[in-house]
Enzyme design. Structure first.
Site, mmCIF file in Angstrom:
data_model
loop_
_atom_site.group_PDB
_atom_site.id
_atom_site.type_symbol
_atom_site.label_atom_id
_atom_site.label_comp_id
_atom_site.label_asym_id
_atom_site.label_seq_id
_atom_site.Cartn_x
_atom_site.Cartn_y
_atom_site.Cartn_z
ATOM 1 N N SER A 206 115.546 48.939 30.596
ATOM 2 C CA SER A 206 116.348 48.711 29.389
ATOM 3 C C SER A 206 117.575 47.854 29.703
ATOM 4 O O SER A 206 118.154 47.953 30.791
ATOM 5 C CB SER A 206 116.799 50.075 28.852
ATOM 6 N N THR B 160 113.459 44.473 21.617
ATOM 7 C CA THR B 160 113.544 45.626 20.705
ATOM 8 C C THR B 160 114.223 45.174 19.410
ATOM 9 O O THR B 160 115.317 44.616 19.440
ATOM 10 C CB THR B 160 114.332 46.773 21.364
ATOM 11 N N ARG C 87 121.985 60.382 15.044
ATOM 12 C CA ARG C 87 121.552 61.462 15.959
ATOM 13 C C ARG C 87 122.512 62.637 15.840
ATOM 14 O O ARG C 87 123.590 62.632 16.451
ATOM 15 C CB ARG C 87 121.518 60.955 17.396
ATOM 16 N N LYS D 167 109.048 44.998 20.281
ATOM 17 C CA LYS D 167 109.005 46.464 20.256
ATOM 18 C C LYS D 167 109.689 47.003 19.006
ATOM 19 O O LYS D 167 110.836 46.659 18.722
ATOM 20 C CB LYS D 167 109.708 47.023 21.499
ATOM 21 N N HIS E 282 110.820 53.953 17.882
ATOM 22 C CA HIS E 282 111.885 54.296 18.832
ATOM 23 C C HIS E 282 111.879 55.795 19.132
ATOM 24 O O HIS E 282 112.926 56.424 19.271
ATOM 25 C CB HIS E 282 113.232 53.858 18.263
ATOM 26 N N ARG F 97 113.994 58.028 16.815
ATOM 27 C CA ARG F 97 115.451 58.032 17.007
ATOM 28 C C ARG F 97 116.162 57.071 16.074
ATOM 29 O O ARG F 97 117.382 56.996 16.071
ATOM 30 C CB ARG F 97 115.778 57.672 18.468
ATOM 31 N N ASP G 28 103.534 53.421 21.104
ATOM 32 C CA ASP G 28 104.666 54.052 21.780
ATOM 33 C C ASP G 28 105.280 55.081 20.835
ATOM 34 O O ASP G 28 105.769 54.732 19.768
ATOM 35 C CB ASP G 28 105.655 52.922 22.127
ATOM 36 N N GLY H 199 105.597 59.756 20.838
ATOM 37 C CA GLY H 199 104.993 61.079 20.663
ATOM 38 C C GLY H 199 103.936 61.444 21.677
ATOM 39 O O GLY H 199 103.349 62.534 21.584
ATOM 40 N N GLY I 264 108.030 57.546 26.721
ATOM 41 C CA GLY I 264 109.459 57.607 26.989
ATOM 42 C C GLY I 264 109.839 58.984 27.506
ATOM 43 O O GLY I 264 109.950 59.215 28.711
ATOM 44 N N ARG I 265 109.963 59.924 26.583
ATOM 45 C CA ARG I 265 110.453 61.251 26.983
ATOM 46 C C ARG I 265 109.570 61.899 28.047
ATOM 47 O O ARG I 265 110.075 62.616 28.913
ATOM 48 C CB ARG I 265 110.560 62.166 25.762
HETATM 49 C C1 FMN Z 1 116.798 58.817 26.036
HETATM 50 C C2 FMN Z 1 116.108 57.629 25.452
HETATM 51 C C3 FMN Z 1 116.681 56.370 25.589
HETATM 52 C C4 FMN Z 1 116.038 55.252 25.042
HETATM 53 N N1 FMN Z 1 116.581 54.001 25.250
HETATM 54 C C5 FMN Z 1 115.933 52.905 24.781
HETATM 55 C C6 FMN Z 1 116.436 51.598 25.042
HETATM 56 O O1 FMN Z 1 117.458 51.419 25.700
HETATM 57 N N2 FMN Z 1 115.737 50.539 24.534
HETATM 58 C C7 FMN Z 1 114.584 50.697 23.816
HETATM 59 O O2 FMN Z 1 113.989 49.713 23.388
HETATM 60 N N3 FMN Z 1 114.088 51.930 23.571
HETATM 61 C C8 FMN Z 1 114.718 53.017 24.036
HETATM 62 N N4 FMN Z 1 114.203 54.265 23.794
HETATM 63 C C9 FMN Z 1 112.921 54.409 23.067
HETATM 64 C C10 FMN Z 1 111.740 54.370 24.044
HETATM 65 O O3 FMN Z 1 111.581 53.086 24.587
HETATM 66 C C11 FMN Z 1 110.421 54.722 23.340
HETATM 67 O O4 FMN Z 1 110.258 53.894 22.214
HETATM 68 C C12 FMN Z 1 110.356 56.184 22.898
HETATM 69 O O5 FMN Z 1 110.940 57.036 23.848
HETATM 70 C C13 FMN Z 1 108.875 56.565 22.695
HETATM 71 O O6 FMN Z 1 108.764 57.857 22.194
HETATM 72 P P1 FMN Z 1 108.483 59.142 23.143
HETATM 73 O O7 FMN Z 1 109.781 59.437 23.805
HETATM 74 O O8 FMN Z 1 108.059 60.180 22.181
HETATM 75 O O9 FMN Z 1 107.406 58.755 24.146
HETATM 76 C C14 FMN Z 1 114.820 55.406 24.320
HETATM 77 C C15 FMN Z 1 114.267 56.681 24.180
HETATM 78 C C16 FMN Z 1 114.888 57.789 24.743
HETATM 79 C C17 FMN Z 1 114.241 59.138 24.588
#
Ligand code: FMN
Length: 384
Positions: free
Chosen positions: A110, A159, A168, A256, A280, A283, A311, A313, A334-335
């Site tokens: 990122s 993104t 949030r 993205k 995202h 989020r 991307d 879940g 991600g998570r």
């Molecule tokens: C803690 C956290 C920080 C994130 N930071 C970014 C980021 O800096 N840039 C970005 O494009 N997506 C960011 N995301 C989104 C992730 O790239 C991704 O889209 C998302 O986590 C996918 O969902 P999932 O966590 O259910 O797998 C972030 C997600 C989380 C949980």
């Protein structure tokens, strides 16, 4: 490691991450926007699909390889970009990059990382992607493009769903805001995690490492790098800007955060190589659809003209299998890996990737599908 060994799935890792992290950081990692409906729906939506097995097929070898953004990856999912990894473990982004490389898959760094992209280039022997924003200061964006070229990143991902921040509420409650204002309860949680503090003292650099050199251009109005970045998000961003960036980069390029068929068609027109269908991780825009529900429609509209990455879940191997069967080329998580990182650093990320890879492999064998390219719509149906 022994505790990691007792984690048999991603939700076990989530529980361990929750124990290990001070609560403001856990909720920052885990939370979504508003009432968290998109966050919950992202995972729940996978349950609306069923997998239809075919037996008496040779499944002695399961081939998980797929090709995305110009590189063949050893398994059909990779690590999405996530900012500020050092909050979750002192090993931070290099831990995730090394783990992804071990599994032969993409690591995405990122813009808001706590490790310099040049450092990631040194430690990451596998495919790597940089997640970029188009900022008001186009010179800064251009500088990132050049740095990524010099550091031999394989792909760029832009993104587009975060020009303004989602709401949030967990972060507001814990005080994990732009200028942290931790509540008494949050402070008590910090006090209850002495191990985390010890690491903090030893590895205290939480700066946005790729932007710190810009300290000199910050005016008095911008007291921190985070504020500087926030002030840099360009609300006038449009498809012409994307076309400009595609040209600047000249290599594999993903957008993205798209979900609609119209945007997917524009992504094809602008010359992108891939779309990361994403909200995202729930989020940003609350009640935006679950990415998995967008795949079939987008695939039908764009045919084979662009790669699709799902991307959001993903917590189980069957989730990956369903997304691929509906038309995705790959998935990203991600998570799922961040829980691993928080639970045990690089070993924790490897554990998360290993669990998911084993689940995908087992699921494909049980489905009677020996390779990713044989996962088709016939394998999946929507529950009545
Ligand atoms: C803690 C956290 C920080 C994130 N930071 C970014 C980021 O800096 N840039 C970005 O494009 N997506 C960011 N995301 C989104 C992730 O790239 C991704 O889209 C998302 O986590 C996918 O969902 P999932 O966590 O259910 O797998 C972030 C997600 C989380 C949980």
């Amino acid at each position: 490691m022994s505790t990691l060994k007792r984690c048999h799935n991603i939700s076990d890792l989530r529980r361990l991450a929750r124990r290990r992290l001070p609560s403001p950081f856990f909720h920052y990692l885990d939370g979504g926007s508003d009432d968290e409906r998109s966050l919950a729906r992202n995972t729940a939506a996978f349950d609306d699909y069923e997998l239809m097995p075919n037996y008496l097929v040779d499944i002695s070898k399961i081939d998980l390889k797929t090709t995305v953004l110009g590189r063949t990856i050893e398994m059909p999912f990779f690590c999405s970009p996530t900012g500020m990894s050092r909050l979750f473990h002192h090993e931070a982004e290099p831990a995730v990059a090394r783990a992804a490389a071990k599994f032969g898959t993409y690591y995405s760094l990122s813009t808001l990382a706590t490790t310099r992209l040049e450092r990631i280039s040194e430690v990451c022997t596998g495919p790597k992607m940089f997640q970029i924003y188009i900022l008001k200061d186009r010179e800064l964006t251009r500088e990132f493009v050049q740095r990524c070229k010099d550091a031999r990143f394989d792909a760029l991902c832009l993104t587009v769903d975060s020009v303004i921040a989602g709401n949030r509420e967990r972060d507001k409650r814990t005080g994990m805001t732009m200028k942290p204002r931790f509540t008494l309860r949050s402070l008590a949680s910090f006090a209850a995690h002495p191990g985390w503090w010890l690491q903090l003292i030893r590895h205290h650099d939480f700066r946005l490492a790729n932007l710190t050199h810009r300290d000199t251009v910050m005016s008095d109005a911008h007291t921190s790098v985070i504020e500087y970045v926030n002030s840099q998000y360009d609300r006038t961003l449009n498809w012409n800007d994307v076309a400009w960036l595609v040209e600047q980069w000249g290599g594999p390029f993903a957008i993205k955060g798209l979900q609609s068929v119209q945007d997917a068609q524009r992504a094809v027109d602008v010359g992108a190589s891939a779309i990361m269908i994403s909200n995202h991780g729930g989020r940003q825009l609350e009640t935006s659809p679950a990415p998995v529900d967008c795949v079939a429609r987008i695939r039908d509209a764009v045919g084979d003209r662009i790669e699709l990455i799902v991307d959001g879940g993903i917590r189980r191997g069957t989730h990956v299998i369903k997304a691929l069967a509906l038309g995705a080329n790959a998935c990203s998580i991600g998570r799922a890996y961040l829980y691993g990182l928080a639970a045990g650093g690089q070993a924790g990320v490897e554990h998360a990737l290993g669990l998911l890879r084993a689940e995908v492999e087992r699921g494909m064998a049980l489905l009677g599908c020996p390779s990713v390219d044989r996962l088709t719509r016939e394998c999946v149906s929507r529950r009545k």
